[in-house]
Design an enzyme around this catalytic site. Sequence first.
Site, mmCIF file in Angstrom:
data_model
loop_
_atom_site.group_PDB
_atom_site.id
_atom_site.type_symbol
_atom_site.label_atom_id
_atom_site.label_comp_id
_atom_site.label_asym_id
_atom_site.label_seq_id
_atom_site.Cartn_x
_atom_site.Cartn_y
_atom_site.Cartn_z
ATOM 1 N N GLN A 117 0.848 -1.183 0.000
ATOM 2 C CA GLN A 117 0.000 0.000 0.000
ATOM 3 C C GLN A 117 0.889 1.240 0.000
ATOM 4 O O GLN A 117 1.822 1.333 0.794
ATOM 5 C CB GLN A 117 -0.839 -0.030 1.278
ATOM 6 N N GLU A 173 -10.648 -4.983 5.191
ATOM 7 C CA GLU A 173 -10.416 -6.162 6.040
ATOM 8 C C GLU A 173 -11.508 -6.275 7.110
ATOM 9 O O GLU A 173 -11.583 -7.294 7.800
ATOM 10 C CB GLU A 173 -9.008 -6.155 6.622
ATOM 11 N N ASN A 187 -3.056 5.998 19.031
ATOM 12 C CA ASN A 187 -3.943 6.091 20.198
ATOM 13 C C ASN A 187 -4.478 7.511 20.363
ATOM 14 O O ASN A 187 -5.638 7.702 20.752
ATOM 15 C CB ASN A 187 -3.179 5.720 21.469
ATOM 16 N N GLU A 188 -3.630 8.483 20.090
ATOM 17 C CA GLU A 188 -4.036 9.876 20.263
ATOM 18 C C GLU A 188 -5.168 10.225 19.297
ATOM 19 O O GLU A 188 -6.133 10.901 19.668
ATOM 20 C CB GLU A 188 -2.829 10.799 20.042
#
Lengths: 392, 392, 347, 347
Positions: free
Chosen positions: B126, B244, B372-373
């Site tokens: 990708q 996915e 995560n942020e």
Amino acid sequence: MSDQDQTHALRAELRQWLARNLPADWRDHQHGDNLPGFLAAQKAWFARLVEGGYATPHWPKDYAGGGRSLPEQIAIFEELARAGAPRMSLFFVSLYHAAMTLVECGTEAQRARHLPAILKGEIWCQGFSEPGAGSDLASLRTRAVRKGDRYIVSGQKIWSTLGQFADQCLLLVRTDSSGPKQGGITFLLMDMKSKGVEVRPIKQITGDEEFAEIFLDEVEIPVENLVGQENKGWKVAQVTLSSERGLTLVELTERLALSLWRLVAAAGGQERLDTQSARAVVDIAARIEALRAMLATLMSNRMSGQERVGDASILKLAYARLSRDFTALGLRLEGLAALRDTDYILGAGYETGNWMFDFLNSYQYNIAGGSNEIQRNIIAERVLGMPREALV
Amino acid sequence: MSDQDQTHALRAELRQWLARNLPADWRDHQHGDNLPGFLAAQKAWFARLVEGGYATPHWPKDYAGGGRSLPEQIAIFEELARAGAPRMSLFFVSLYHAAMTLVECGTEAQRARHLPAILKGEIWCQGFSEPGAGSDLASLRTRAVRKGDRYIVSGQKIWSTLGQFADQCLLLVRTDSSGPKQGGITFLLMDMKSKGVEVRPIKQITGDEEFAEIFLDEVEIPVENLVGQENKGWKVAQVTLSSERGLTLVELTERLALSLWRLVAAAGGQERLDTQSARAVVDIAARIEALRAMLATLMSNRMSGQERVGDASILKLAYARLSRDFTALGLRLEGLAALRDTDYILGAGYETGNWMFDFLNSYQYNIAGGSNEIQRNIIAERVLGMPREALV
Amino acid sequence: MTVLDSETRIDPEEIRETAQRFLANKVERRAAWEGKDAGCAALEAEMAELGWYLLIVPEAQGGLGQSFEALAPIYEEMGRALAPSWLAGTMAAIDVLATGGHAEALSDLVGQGWRIATIVLPAGQTPDHAQVRIVGGADRATHLLLIAADGSAARLIPADAVGVSLVPVETWDRGRAYAALSVEGEQGSLAVDGSLALAVAQAHGDLALAWDSIGAASQCLSETIDYMLGRQQFGRPIASFQALKHRAADHKVALELARALARHASSAFARRSEGWAVLAAQSRILAVEAFRAIGEDAVQMHGGVGFTWEYNCHLFLKRALVNEVMDGTPDQIRDRIAAQVAAQAMG
Amino acid sequence: MTVLDSETRIDPEEIRETAQRFLANKVERRAAWEGKDAGCAALEAEMAELGWYLLIVPEAQGGLGQSFEALAPIYEEMGRALAPSWLAGTMAAIDVLATGGHAEALSDLVGQGWRIATIVLPAGQTPDHAQVRIVGGADRATHLLLIAADGSAARLIPADAVGVSLVPVETWDRGRAYAALSVEGEQGSLAVDGSLALAVAQAHGDLALAWDSIGAASQCLSETIDYMLGRQQFGRPIASFQALKHRAADHKVALELARALARHASSAFARRSEGWAVLAAQSRILAVEAFRAIGEDAVQMHGGVGFTWEYNCHLFLKRALVNEVMDGTPDQIRDRIAAQVAAQAMG
């Protein structure tokens, strides 16, 4: 005598004095006492401290007990804390915020009127915070308009410590709204018995009433009660806010350190600590020692004029978090028993005898005087050099 | 047969197939294996999966193994993970991102050319992320200019999984910079052997090279390799990214759950766990079970079209943090021994045999695919309704 | 309890809607905090009318024959409403009696409207000689189901039996009533299989507390966010400050993990399928700790007003602190199941 | 060691400045990570020239007679520079020998340029029969100071003695050399008072590791903030995002607490004043855990590039993970001192 010897001598002298003057059983008397009892005990202890010359070490020389160096002031706070003497809650604003503001910025007449009165028990409170302002103190909106020789004041103040018992108030008002918010603020002294002043105690989550709201409805304040110049009150307020010079944290930290035994006792003694709890006690003890060391460095830097920007914020945040974690651990170690709403001792630092009270009360340190969030902003921006957030 | 019965039958059939086809000793062979060995093993296992019909359950019906329902796809991933089969690292982009993009948005010619090739082992990567863009994917700057029947492309891509082994690339380029950044993006298929393509593997903190940078210097790409319309590539990219359908997390969570025994083994067995560590194992086990339950609900909501905004972010963040805490606990339990840089097994999920590798590798889940942020921002804004930050 | 087929199964979401509407009308959550009566008696009377006490009573004993999954939304909504009633005591007793096949006692319970405090005793105590410092809901109990911690004995005894003493205890959580219990002497009442009673009562209690905590935490978080949306500082709502947003997001994740596990564990418990006891205990750990963290941070996020009696976040915080340690702290629960979890992991 | 009067005392801040300049010039911190030699031999030769090894050797043995406070800035700066040398092994041995009055051995050490690995052995082992899996700096040691964990024995033995084997161990921290040690058979060397050696070596080692961690953590935090100042996302430097600012502020507080305690503990250790052993251990706990948290978050705050070999934050993270568990995990240290701390608290 060297400075250090002088401090040693003072400590020795104060310990002797405490042995003679501190009622050994004051905790028993105050355990579960009501408010009048608490007030009476505070007044009695304050009178004794004044008499002994230990209430005003930071005042100018010409006052009894005055003219002490900062190390001596620290020594006095430490010794009082270590002896487990009652905290001076009721008179702290009078002795520090009010007195030092007047000493540094007041007129001769203001000093002559209030300093002796304070020694005789005049109680002061602070009228700075407002409900809408929160951390943004300078955005205050209580309005004062001058009419002849008086200011006419209307508005609302909040978080005045023990304001319901105060005789006098250090008041910040807005006299000009046209410029930047720090400009246009004026500093006044207000008699709490003035017409139009209404005080409502704030009930806290502990169930106690240690703070008050003050409602002002066209209260008249004589122009002679102006401190500094009109519209220049923000500068005076900075003097007020820095007047205790960190001594509160010195005291609170010592009191916390001295209560470490309560953590172990909460679990029913050392033998009953499980591995994890014993480890947690080690960490709390380490943080207490670290905080004391950090505080000693700060005070020493302050004396030599080498305080670094943001050091006070680091200390405040470290203390606030420790006070929460310390009491939370006490709560956890005591388990179910800590849930009972039993009597406690007011004015005893961390030795109230009730962990839930102490835990709830620790929010005070995490929120008041610049919340943890504000301290983190200051540390990030002024110490670590991270940019201010973009404001719209 | 009901859906549930069908899934049961599929699981039984797959287990039998695995018993016959999964080499019991693949871990021994791969333990400390070099890259060529790893690649060969991946290719061999992929060929076997294709042969068995378990590689393409999500493809259309007319392909061997295709036309399976989502519950069946989940069942296949779960069974492969539970049997401890190698992960399909090398072919995941080919089977999901490339194939499903072509199925949903490609031309007949593109499908005819690539889908059979993928089954024979064509490897895709990708080319979406760019060094300057980070979390702000749409701000990409790789430039494509159309000249006759070709696009001339120059720029730089990063974080292409195993890009150094890829035959083909799903490429996002900018064909228009005049409007909002999501507009002006075009989706192309690029032959990695084209002139002007240079691939440099990225060495990670584990010491491995699982990602690559792709440098593009006036690379010519035929117009027939356009997917969708020019300047409408952002929409196609969304199809790619959702292709996915959460199956990666299904697989990773199962593999994590199956490695729980390693936590206990890291301490040298159950008897050697101290109180605190035993408690930590309880919590990790609880979070694993919770994550599995949450994932099952998400997949079921997804099937019935009832997925709520932000659910995927909650799950991603929960998984990311668990992967970090899980491996950190393994590291802690193993102590000093975990510091040794020993051999490990590539492609084994959480059973590599080296906790430090697993711990370091867990950063991947905490950073890639929306850090995560970014997930916290999404949860705060889209789930909890907190306002976006003011942007200047 | 067996799996119910869909015909006799009441949709839990319907139960939730009813409960939510009902509790929103009936519970005045600040009543006891303002020195008024919490209204527990009236509430429980209406709960009886709604048929809640019949939900998991087998049909043979005049009940509705539902599984635990019908109760979960009720527990959650009661937590959300900060309801003053300890419904779980009676329910856990019903669950124990139904599982143990005590048809007669169940009929009495239903017919006479018994309210039960179900208590797993501190280690070393027996149903005949017990001292428990804090028991939830015991003030209104007609009966006590006392279970030895090692499962060696269990007894259902009338609360007014000779030798039983219940003394109200004032706790920091004024929203619910608590009492200290002391039992001395042989009681003449119903003996129940101790190990069965222990397992069922513990799991039922764990899950009830988990759902109570999930409901309350979710309400607390939502009210805190509402407050932050309205509160302006430095010219913008504090809900737009990223540090607060990220903390809120982490709380939400913890809460949703707890909810997912509680749902899974409730279903396992309802079916008594593999691992239900450990799952129930683990749900409780995740739920009470998420609630405590949310309650703690709610006060901090409210700033100054969070420190006042007047705002509501302290109600949640105090409830959270009680939920966390009632009938066992999270660490005690961890210690209880640690060996099982480790053994499971090792296969 | 006694308190030095101000005349013979070298100002620690002068030592720090020298060390900082020297290490900035000499340490190529990525060398070993790029497959090159870390340059430990050359570095140690120059350190000897600078007189570092003489700092705490008593004047009577030809040293400079300084206290531990002269070493603290060196340890801190070596941490900041990610220096490849295990200076603390030799220094702790000097400290032990000086405290124990082993004048002759000290003279030999100074005169012959011994480099020493000081090792507190795993419980149950003796200096004559030992197996240690990972020892720092042992590759370049001329001698080993082996100390039994219970303080029952300690011996200084040549690294090339019969029965001693040192095998290099590859760890994830490539910036420093490690070896596995095995000792078999009676060694003919210097016996040292075991309990004295244990106490001094442990405290010296704890403080050295604390300062190493403080220096490294502080450098890591500062480099991470520099990165965040330069990295733009959504049109602004990520250093302006409040959630990252608050995390950085919390790290700074933890680091400054560790530093304050390490300073206090170093002074207590230098003077051997009350509580020095516990203070040293506590400093180490705060310091290594602050370093670990900062190292962990540094990678996260760097985002994608933090996950690459090319950027430097992983050097710090890996060093932090080693510092945390070398010669005892924080939990083992807590367990070692827990009873003392609790007893102190109870007075």
